[in-house]
Structures are given as C-alpha cells and as structure tokens.
Design a protein around this motif. Structure first.
Motif, PDB file in Angstrom:
ATOM      1  N   VAL A 321       8.764  78.635 -34.057  1.00 16.01           N
ATOM      2  CA  VAL A 321       8.253  78.877 -32.706  1.00 16.01           C
ATOM      3  C   VAL A 321       8.559  80.307 -32.311  1.00 16.01           C
ATOM      4  N   ASP A 322       7.929  80.749 -31.220  1.00  9.62           N
ATOM      5  CA  ASP A 322       8.020  82.149 -30.813  1.00  9.62           C
ATOM      6  C   ASP A 322       9.458  82.576 -30.536  1.00  9.62           C
ATOM      7  N   SER A 323      10.215  81.727 -29.860  1.00  8.38           N
ATOM      8  CA  SER A 323      11.603  82.056 -29.542  1.00  8.38           C
ATOM      9  C   SER A 323      12.406  80.763 -29.453  1.00  8.38           C
ATOM     10  N   VAL A 324      13.111  80.422 -30.553  1.00  7.13           N
ATOM     11  CA  VAL A 324      13.875  79.186 -30.595  1.00  7.13           C
ATOM     12  C   VAL A 324      14.980  79.189 -29.542  1.00  7.13           C
ATOM     13  N   SER A 325      15.676  80.325 -29.403  1.00  7.36           N
ATOM     14  CA  SER A 325      16.810  80.399 -28.464  1.00  7.36           C
ATOM     15  C   SER A 325      16.355  80.216 -27.026  1.00  7.36           C
ATOM     16  N   ALA A 326      15.237  80.849 -26.652  1.00 11.23           N
ATOM     17  CA  ALA A 326      14.728  80.716 -25.274  1.00 11.23           C
ATOM     18  C   ALA A 326      14.286  79.284 -25.005  1.00 11.23           C
ATOM     19  N   LEU A 327      13.632  78.655 -25.998  1.00 11.71           N
ATOM     20  CA  LEU A 327      13.165  77.285 -25.833  1.00 11.71           C
ATOM     21  C   LEU A 327      14.339  76.321 -25.699  1.00 11.71           C
ATOM     22  N   LYS A 328      15.361  76.471 -26.552  1.00 14.82           N
ATOM     23  CA  LYS A 328      16.544  75.607 -26.479  1.00 14.82           C
ATOM     24  C   LYS A 328      17.238  75.752 -25.135  1.00 14.82           C
ATOM     25  N   GLN A 329      17.313  76.993 -24.655  1.00 18.71           N
ATOM     26  CA  GLN A 329      17.972  77.236 -23.366  1.00 18.71           C
ATOM     27  C   GLN A 329      17.177  76.618 -22.218  1.00 18.71           C
ATOM     28  N   ALA A 330      15.840  76.704 -22.309  1.00 19.52           N
ATOM     29  CA  ALA A 330      14.993  76.126 -21.260  1.00 19.52           C
ATOM     30  C   ALA A 330      15.152  74.609 -21.216  1.00 19.52           C
TER      31      ALA A 330
END
Length: 602
Positions: A321-330
């Motif tokens: 995905v485009d940004s795993v860290s941003a998605l997990k945080q969201a």
C-alpha cells in the motif's frame, strides 16, 4: 489553510497551487461536491485533470461538470488519509469510489454500551465500545446461534429503556429465559460474567470447548444431569461456530485478506474474511480511477474500516500500500491492527487466492460495465444530454383500490443496482399524480439533506401524468422518462403479452431500440418489485391490526398494552395464549380469542 481555485475555467491558476501534500475537493458550478482526493503533490495531481490527457471514462465526465477546486494543505500523509476519509463520508461525492456491493454481512453484537448487555445481529459498527464478532454466514446460522445463546445463558431480551424502572420481571423471566438483572435477581457483576463467558466462546472456542468437555464429563460422573445439560448446550454453540473448510492451510484466527486487480482503469478490490481458520465470506468492490494499486488499496482500507464502520480484524493480509505506517496509525484510533504484506508461505498463498478471485470478479464486472456504458451512451444521445448519465432512479407507486398507498425508488449506477440507495415511502395521497409527486418531493429532499447525488435520469412507472409530476419536482435540469403499457380502450393492460411497453418523455411517446427498451423494463420491474413488496407487508400489518380492532373486549388501552409488550403484530401472532394472557388486563379467555382471530389471517 483552505483556498478555492477556478482552475477548470482558468488553467493558469494551477501555478498558484502548492506542490505539497494535501486534500482537494472538486466542486460543480452549483457548488456541489463532485470529488474528494488526496495527493503528495496537489499541483501535479490537479494538472492531470486540466491537461486532459489520458483521462479515464469517469474523469472525462467529472471534468465536464467541474468548476472549481478547494485545497487543504496538511502536514503528513496520515492527516491527508484521515481528512480524505472523513470528507468522503460527509459528502458522499458522486465521482468518488462508492464502496458498495449487493451484500451486507451479518455480525453478532454484544451491547456493552448498555447497562445489561444484550446480543443482537448487526450489519455495521454502530456503537463504540460494543463487541462485534463475525461475519457469520449464512444469516440463518447466526440466528440459530443467537437463539441458542439466549436460551442457554438466559441473557436480557429487552434494552435498557424497556427495562428501566421495572418493578417486576417481564414474561421472559417467567418463561425461564432471562436472569432478570433489571430487578436485581442477579447483580450486574454476575450478569457481566455471563456475558463475558459468551465472548470467550466467540473469541477462543477451541480453549473453551476443551474446558467444557472436561466439565461435562465430571458432571456426568457426579450424576449432576441438569448442570450437564446446560454445559452440553454451551458446547452446541461452539459446534455452530465450527465449519468444515475446503481451502487448505487457512491458519488464521481473525484476519481479512485484501487483493486488487486492474484493467482499463477499472479496479476490483476483493476482500476475504477469515475467522478461526474458516473463510466465512468475501466481497468485491470496484474503483473507477487512474490510480496505482498502492493508492487504491490505501484509499479502500481507510474508507472500508473507518468511513463504513466495519469491524477491524487483528490482521490485514494485503499487497503493498502507499503508506503502511500512515494506514496503521489511522486504523489504530479505532483498534490496533497488524498489516502484513507476505512474500512467501501460507499467507502469500491466501493472498494469491484472493487475487485469483479479484480477477474473476473483475472480468464479470467488466462485461456488465461495458454493456452499461453502451446503453448509457445511447440514452445520452436519445435524451440530448451534454454528458453521459451515471445514475438513474426508477420510481413506482403501489396500492390496491387506492388504499395503503406506498412508493419505492431504486437506483441504478454504471455496473449495477445500488441497493444502499433504495428508498420506501408511506404516502398520504391516494391518486397517481399526487402520490408520485409527494414521493419524489420527499425523495429529492432526502437526497439533498444527505448529500447524495441527484440522479441524472428519473424513470417513472407510468405515462405523461407521472412524468409531469416528476418534472414539477426536479425541473428541467433532470431528464425524466416514463414506461407504460400501451393504452387499449383507454386502459393499460398489464398482463404479459397483451400489449407492449412504450417509452415516453414530457412531449409524448418516443421510439427506442430493443436494447434500451429491455434495459428500462429491467429498471421498472425492479422498482415495481420493491414497491409491491413493501405494499404487501403494509397491507398484512393493516389486516392484522384491523383484526385486533374486531376482537371483543379489545379497546385502545388493551391494544396499547399488547404493543408495548410484544412490539409488533407479528410478535403478537407468534405469542402463545399464556404469553398473551400475561399482559395486564387480558384474561386467558380473551387471549384465546385473540389467538383464534390471528390464526384466521394469513
């Protein structure tokens, strides 16, 4: 900061848009929100719209309607992801990805938000703090599980407001089907221990099964058969959760597997739900956008779990995905989740299975979609629209002898019927013109108040009278068509084979080819089915309610007491004579008469 630019009118304004991360909102000339998107570089992304090169089918249509764009610059990808998700949920823009399909999977809900939690079936996460388990399919299996839990654990059947202030236990306690915590028969702590035992069975069935099997054996040895029966019933609940699985190596407890396949700017996201090593359900969603697979997956996962309030699993197995860290945080604002992008092993094989199904779903959808595009383009030319229509609402009125008049509206978008936009209406007016106008006025208000798109075409079941009603409601901006049987001796003969369907606009009958006629007949038939189904239900309730009015000794007070006790006519009909007689003011004799009258009505 927020700014609005009329870049579609004056492309030179692009140079004023920063090359920063942010969210953009595209508006029509009437200030309707058409599309919400995010980009790492706002200027570069918006230039792709204005340049007009390699625009997909939907973007071409969007640009024709677009007038201005508002931008919101943010500090991080996390902020842009959350803001995009919230704005899509708020505005439901017509050109955004609409996460819909024909399924809405059932979950088992434990209402921890209530003083005395209950079990119920839910299709969405409605209350934070409640526990959701599933999906469990088919729904009949979930209903049986729910029934088993209620009878075995004797949990509360009514909500807090119904139990509040109770001085005596309800009929469920008298029938031995409720612990009656509302009157202090058990403490809240004791009651919650029972509820938590149900949760343990759901979340760790293998462990609990072993414990119960040992307990059942010990009880049988001690000849404590009543307690053994209770334990046996709890084991039945676990057995209902267990399935034989045809797919090997599915060793996941609580995971969703998400894959994407793309062709000709149409993407299919396929979601496969795994619960306790069983694949319990799958769903397909379609994107119409020129985005990378990474962007599509990130946007989908944020919308599906945050905007659609779906249950978040422990593990999401997916492609990059485009940004795993941003998605997990969201997602972590709701629940901590592990996002896994497997490269080998059993999880990789699960992902490959999801991709295979995504490709199959996409191929079937492409076939339907291409056929719809052809039909919609023909409709555009027939009606003289500037752009190809994207949505059609079909409306129908149902009644018998102008009694119990109801109406239904169904929506068709490119790719299929959108059942999330189906609406039913109880109508005050009895005659065709007034009833159609009343329904469409209410439908239009509902669409506007909920930020839903006004349809490009309205199809009414009827001729010039119904078209006139629709035109008075929607005005000249919306195209209106009617479909009606050809008049024979000044009457429409509806039986199949008698006369043909004819298509009308506000000026009269118009000629259409066979493909368009069959397409519009399909929409009319679905609207007719939807409205008639609602009318039959209303008529049945009306007949049953009238039956109560005809029972001797049943006046307004007793009728009110019955509805307060049972909630609906169907529940009264299902109740036994003893249950009906438990209502204050109703003797066994009157209960017998009520039951007899109810059984006379089918």
């Amino acid at each position: 900061m927020k700014q609005k630019f009329e870049i579609f009118k004056s492309p030179e304004l692009l140079k004023e848009i920063p090359k920063q991360t942010g969210v953009y909102i595209i508006y029509s000339k009437d200030d309707e929100v058409l599309y919400v998107g995010k980009a790492k570089s706002l200027r570069d992304r918006l230039r792709s719209y204005v340049a007009g090169r390699e625009l997909d089918f939907f973007k071409q249509s969007l640009v024709k309607e677009a007038y201005s764009v508002e931008i919101v610059v943010v500090e991080s990808e996390l902020e842009s992801l959350l803001l995009e998700s919230n704005l899509i949920k708020q505005y439901r823009p017509p050109y955004n990805v609409v996460l819909r399909d024909d399924k809405s999977y059932p979950y088992l809900r434990i209402s921890y938000s209530e003083k005395f939690p209950r079990l119920s079936i839910a299709r969405r996460v409605k209350q934070k703090g409640d526990f959701y388990f599933g999906p469990i399919t088919p729904v009949e299996k979930l209903k049986n599980l729910l029934k088993l839990f209620k009878s075995t654990f004797k949990i509360a059947q009514k909500n807090d407001s119904q139990c509040q202030g109770s001085k005596s236990a309800c009929i469920y306690y008298q029938m031995g089907r409720c612990l009656a915590p509302c009157i202090g028969n058990v403490s809240r702590e004791e009651y919650l221990r029972v509820i938590n035992e149900i949760r343990d069975i759901l979340t760790n069935p293998k462990k609990i099964k072993k414990q119960l099997q040992r307990e059942l054996k010990e009880l049988a040895e001690r000849l404590e058969f009543e307690k053994a029966i209770e334990v046996r019933d709890r084991l039945k609940a676990i057995e209902l959760l267990e399935n034989s699985q045809n797919v090997s190596e599915v060793n996941e407890e609580f995971a969703d597997v998400v894959a994407v396949e793309t062709e000709e700017n149409i993407s299919c996201v396929y979601l496969m739900s795994v619960r306790f090593s069983n694949i319990v359900g799958s769903r397909s969603f379609f994107f119409y956008d020129v985005l990378s697979s990474e962007e599509i997956l990130e946007s989908f996962l944020a919308q599906y779990y945050l905007s659609m309030n779906q249950v978040i699993p422990d593990v999401i197995i997916t492609e990059p995905v485009d940004s795993v860290s941003a998605l997990k945080q969201a997602l972590s604002f709701t629940k901590s989740v592990d996002i896994v992008i497997p490269k080998r092993g059993r999880r990789k094989r699960l992902l490959e299975l999801a991709k295979k199904n995504a490709r199959l779903s996409l191929n079937m959808h492409m076939s339907r979609f291409q056929g719809d595009v052809k039909i919609f383009e023909q409709l555009r030319e027939l009606i003289g629209l500037e752009k190809i229509p994207l949505t059609i609402d079909a409306a129908d009125i149902s009644h018998i002898g102008f009694e119990n008049v109801v109406g239904g509206v169904v929506r068709y978008s490119l790719g299929g019927f959108d059942k999330s936009m189906y609406r039913r209406y109880n109508l005050k007016h009895r005659f065709e013109y007034e009833a159609m106008k009343e329904m469409l006025e209410r439908h239009k208000r509902l669409l506007l108040s909920s930020s839903n798109k006004i349809p490009d075409i309205i199809l009414v079941d009827g001729g010039l009278v119904q078209i006139k009603a629709a035109k008075e409601v929607f005005g000249e901006r919306q195209a209106v068509l009617g479909i009606s049987k050809e008049k024979a001796e000044k009457r429409s003969i509806r039986s199949k084979g008698d006369v043909e369907d004819k298509i009308y606009n506000e000026t009269g009958e118009i000629a259409v080819d066979k493909d368009i006629l069959q397409f519009l007949q399909r929409l009319r038939d679905e609207a007719h089915r939807f409205a008639v189904e609602f009318h039959r239900k209303k008529r049945k309730d009306y007949v049953l309610s009238s039956t109560l009015d005809r029972v001797e000794f049943i006046g307004p007070k007793r009728k009110k007491a019955l509805f307060e006790k049972f909630g609906s006519i169907d529940n009264i009909k299902k109740a036994s004579i003893d249950e009906i007689a438990s209502v204050k003011g109703i003797s066994l004799k009157i209960a017998s008469i009520i039951k007899e009258r109810m059984n006379e009505v089918e």
